[in-house]
Motif scaffolding. Structure first.
Motif, short mmCIF file in Angstrom:
data_model
loop_
_atom_site.label_atom_id
_atom_site.label_comp_id
_atom_site.label_asym_id
_atom_site.label_seq_id
_atom_site.Cartn_x
_atom_site.Cartn_y
_atom_site.Cartn_z
N LEU A 1 -16.82 19.42 142.86
CA LEU A 1 -18.25 19.14 143.19
C LEU A 1 -18.73 20.47 143.81
O LEU A 1 -18.24 21.30 144.44
CB LEU A 1 -18.22 18.25 144.20
CG LEU A 1 -17.95 16.61 143.75
CD1 LEU A 1 -18.15 15.65 144.84
CD2 LEU A 1 -18.66 16.23 142.53
N ASP A 2 -20.34 20.60 143.67
CA ASP A 2 -20.95 21.92 144.35
C ASP A 2 -20.98 21.47 145.62
O ASP A 2 -20.61 20.44 146.03
CB ASP A 2 -22.19 22.02 143.60
CG ASP A 2 -23.05 20.87 143.73
OD1 ASP A 2 -23.30 20.56 144.92
OD2 ASP A 2 -23.73 20.53 142.88
N PRO A 3 -21.17 22.62 146.58
CA PRO A 3 -21.22 22.32 148.02
C PRO A 3 -22.21 21.08 148.45
O PRO A 3 -21.96 20.20 149.49
CB PRO A 3 -21.85 23.84 148.52
CG PRO A 3 -21.21 24.70 147.52
CD PRO A 3 -21.35 23.85 146.37
N GLN A 4 -23.52 21.27 147.85
CA GLN A 4 -24.45 19.95 148.29
C GLN A 4 -23.71 18.76 147.80
O GLN A 4 -23.95 17.81 148.83
CB GLN A 4 -25.84 20.30 147.51
CG GLN A 4 -26.79 19.33 147.67
CD GLN A 4 -28.10 19.42 147.00
OE1 GLN A 4 -28.32 20.39 146.23
NE2 GLN A 4 -28.91 18.75 147.54
N ALA A 5 -23.22 18.41 146.71
CA ALA A 5 -22.59 17.19 146.40
C ALA A 5 -21.34 16.88 147.24
O ALA A 5 -21.25 15.87 147.60
CB ALA A 5 -22.23 17.21 144.94
N THR B 1 -20.83 13.77 149.71
CA THR B 1 -19.90 12.60 149.79
C THR B 1 -19.16 12.39 150.98
O THR B 1 -18.96 11.54 151.58
CB THR B 1 -18.75 13.27 148.77
OG1 THR B 1 -19.33 13.27 147.45
CG2 THR B 1 -17.42 12.36 148.72
N TRP B 2 -19.23 13.57 151.92
CA TRP B 2 -18.60 13.64 153.39
C TRP B 2 -19.34 12.65 153.94
O TRP B 2 -18.91 11.84 154.71
CB TRP B 2 -18.78 14.98 153.57
CG TRP B 2 -17.45 15.93 153.17
CD1 TRP B 2 -16.49 15.86 152.38
CD2 TRP B 2 -17.39 17.05 153.81
NE1 TRP B 2 -15.75 16.92 152.23
CE2 TRP B 2 -16.30 17.66 153.29
CE3 TRP B 2 -17.90 17.85 154.98
CZ2 TRP B 2 -15.65 18.93 153.27
CZ3 TRP B 2 -17.21 19.14 155.33
CH2 TRP B 2 -16.21 19.77 154.68
N ASP B 3 -20.75 12.77 153.82
CA ASP B 3 -21.60 11.88 154.90
C ASP B 3 -21.49 10.36 154.15
O ASP B 3 -21.48 9.53 155.22
CB ASP B 3 -23.09 12.32 154.37
CG ASP B 3 -23.62 13.39 155.03
OD1 ASP B 3 -22.50 13.99 156.01
OD2 ASP B 3 -24.62 14.22 154.81
N LEU B 4 -21.21 10.27 153.08
CA LEU B 4 -20.90 8.98 152.51
C LEU B 4 -19.71 8.20 153.11
O LEU B 4 -19.54 6.85 153.36
CB LEU B 4 -20.86 8.68 151.22
CG LEU B 4 -20.67 7.23 150.19
CD1 LEU B 4 -21.95 6.33 150.62
CD2 LEU B 4 -20.69 7.55 149.08
N GLN C 1 -12.47 17.74 158.68
CA GLN C 1 -13.73 17.04 159.02
C GLN C 1 -13.72 15.50 159.05
O GLN C 1 -14.41 14.91 159.69
CB GLN C 1 -14.78 17.63 158.01
CG GLN C 1 -15.38 19.11 157.94
CD GLN C 1 -16.21 19.31 159.17
OE1 GLN C 1 -16.95 18.31 159.50
NE2 GLN C 1 -16.16 20.34 159.76
N LEU C 2 -12.84 14.90 157.97
CA LEU C 2 -13.21 13.44 157.82
C LEU C 2 -12.23 12.65 158.51
O LEU C 2 -12.34 11.43 158.79
CB LEU C 2 -13.29 13.28 156.27
CG LEU C 2 -14.44 13.84 155.47
CD1 LEU C 2 -14.31 13.42 154.10
CD2 LEU C 2 -15.82 13.34 156.02
N ALA C 3 -10.95 13.26 158.64
CA ALA C 3 -9.71 12.30 158.90
C ALA C 3 -9.60 11.79 160.26
O ALA C 3 -9.74 12.76 161.09
CB ALA C 3 -8.55 12.82 158.20
N ASP C 4 -9.55 10.70 160.41
CA ASP C 4 -8.74 10.35 161.85
C ASP C 4 -7.39 10.40 162.00
O ASP C 4 -7.02 10.53 162.91
CB ASP C 4 -9.29 8.73 162.16
CG ASP C 4 -10.61 8.25 161.93
OD1 ASP C 4 -11.51 8.98 162.71
OD2 ASP C 4 -10.95 7.81 161.05
#
Length: 320
Positions: free
Chosen positions: A175-179, A183-186, A209-212
């Motif tokens: 994915l490009d940086p924007q996509a 995805t991270w936001d989703l 960034q994402l993982a607990d």
């Protein structure tokens, strides 16, 4: 950092784990892909599974999804057997595979709407299409989509049914940086809505960034598990470095530091302090320098990263 051993992963109070794996073994002929793996995934959070190629992480995830039968051990997903109870799990679990799972000739939006129609309370398809930037390729056959478009469609199909648990295998590859950030936001919104997310990734920043919770897999086993902060506190310590005149009394500095700290002159005039790097330790070092007439030329704080931990534990880069 928690090194892995059977049953050592704590369970969230009052909530059953979303995934429980004990002693999982999976072989392909003479090759053992997964070798007695133990893993518990807490409900309602994001768990990232990291590992070098061939470590066994994809086989583990595919076993949780019911695509492979274990040769030994037990796997429970939402309390059920992913093979024997596949019909009961299907409406509750979303799956994004690395490749495949979509009819090559099906149009992108047609496939997404069909998937949505199989669920009682799907997400708004139009909003999801816009969110993931699929509007321009909605009438394009899957086989004619770019790699990034195929990834985004697979992600949309995994989440459109409002699953309780979703497995995402390399969700931002290609994915490009924007996509990627969309995805991270989703993924963050899924967690906010109480959805449990298990993802594999080759991007360390994505896991941070994402993982607990992060599980590092190598040699078919979970070799370490914990929050990113717990993992980064283990292994090599965070360090504070400063430069000054050569030959300072390091033993005197060490006496001024908190218990468990270390101090060394790495090279003439170059010093490193290891330990729990916090404002108090920084103040102690600068105070010691002032008392001994030392003017540091430079003071830097180096934080241990998840990539540092991974390299130390596996001896390999993630894509090795």
């Amino acid at each position: 950092m928690r090194s892995a051993s059977p049953g050592d992963t704590p369970r969230p109070s009052g909530r059953e784990p979303a995934v429980e794996i004990h002693g999982l073994v999976k072989r392909y002929g003479p090759k053992t892909a997964v070798d007695g793996l133990d893993l518990t995934v807490a409900t309602g959070g994001v768990t990232a599974v990291l590992g070098p190629n061939g470590a066994g992480k994809t086989t583990t995830i595919e076993t949780c999804e019911g695509y492979r039968r274990p040769d030994a051990g037990t796997v429970r997903v939402l309390g059920l057997d992913p093979v024997a109870d596949s019909a009961a799990l299907r409406p509750r679990v979303g799956v994004m595979l690395q490749s495949g799972g979509i009819y090559a000739g099906a149009r992108a939006e047609e496939m997404l709407r069909h998937t949505a129609s199989l669920h009682a309370h799907p997400l708004d398809v139009d909003a999801l299409v816009e969110r993931l930037g699929l509007g321009s390729c909605g009438r394009t056959a899957y086989r004619r989509l770019s790699g990034g478009q195929q990834q985004r469609l697979s992600l949309a199909m995994a989440v459109v049914g409002r699953p309780e648990l979703v497995f995402l295998d390399e969700p931002t590859a290609g994915l490009d940086p924007q996509a990627r950030h969309a995805t991270w936001d989703l993924v963050r919104e899924l967690r906010t809505d109480g959805v449990t997310v298990v993802l594999t990734t080759h991007y360390m920043d994505e896991a941070e960034q994402l993982a607990d919770d992060v599980a590092i897999v190598d040699g078919g086993k979970v070799i370490a598990q914990g929050t990113p902060e717990e993992l980064c506190r283990g292994g090599a310590e965070n360090s504070l470095r400063f430069t000054g005149r050569a030959g300072l009394d390091v033993a005197s500095l060490l006496k001024a530091l908190p218990d468990g700290s270390a101090a060394v002159e790495l090279a003439p005039g170059a010093y490193r302090v290891n330990g729990t790097i916090d404002p108090q330790l920084l103040a102690t070092v600068t105070s010691w320098c002032a008392q001994h007439g030392v003017m540091p030329d430079r003071i830097t704080v180096e934080r241990h990263t998840l990539e540092d931990v991974f390299l130390e534990l596996t001896g390999r880069e993630l894509r090795a």
